[in-house]
Design an enzyme around this catalytic site. Structure first.
Site, short mmCIF file in Angstrom:
data_model
loop_
_atom_site.label_atom_id
_atom_site.label_comp_id
_atom_site.label_asym_id
_atom_site.label_seq_id
_atom_site.Cartn_x
_atom_site.Cartn_y
_atom_site.Cartn_z
N CYS A 30 0.83 -1.21 0.00
CA CYS A 30 0.00 0.00 0.00
C CYS A 30 0.87 1.26 0.00
O CYS A 30 1.53 1.55 0.99
CB CYS A 30 -0.92 -0.06 1.23
SG CYS A 30 -1.71 1.49 1.65
N CYS A 33 0.09 3.89 2.69
CA CYS A 33 0.52 3.36 4.01
C CYS A 33 2.00 3.65 4.22
O CYS A 33 2.41 4.07 5.30
CB CYS A 33 0.30 1.85 4.09
SG CYS A 33 -1.41 1.34 3.91
#
Length: 106
Positions: A30, A33
């Site tokens: 991600c 993230c």
């Protein structure tokens, strides 16, 4: 310093914590993230003793994200006394994260 939590250690690390806990649900793949990772490390250092920052990798630990209905990542949950006090979905600059935390921890 951020703490890694697993399905097995979540209760001990988060629900039984004496201080408020910011939980970051994330995954290796991600991008957003990874973008907020350094900000969360800084926040963990800056707020040491007042706030614990815990990271849960959703790929390695599927039970906890399911229990809290995490649908997209990054999802940040702020826990106080074992209960979810606030939720934030998506990446934000460090300053916005800090004001969100402060407004919910006070």
């Amino acid at each position: 310093m951020t703490v890694k939590a697993t399905d097995a250690s979540f209760e001990q690390e988060v629900l039984k914590s004496d201080t408020p806990v910011l939980v970051d649900f994330w995954a290796e793949w991600c991008g957003p993230c990874r973008m907020i990772g350094p900000a969360l490390e800084d926040i963990a250092k800056d707020m040491d003793g007042k706030l614990k920052v815990v990271k849960v990798n959703i790929d390695e630990n599927p039970m906890v994200p399911t229990r809290y209905s995490v649908r997209s990542i990054p999802t940040l949950l702020l826990f106080k006394n074992g209960q979810v006090a606030a939720t934030k979905i998506g990446a934000e600059p460090k300053q916005k994260l800090v004001s969100w935390i402060n407004s919910n921890v006070a």
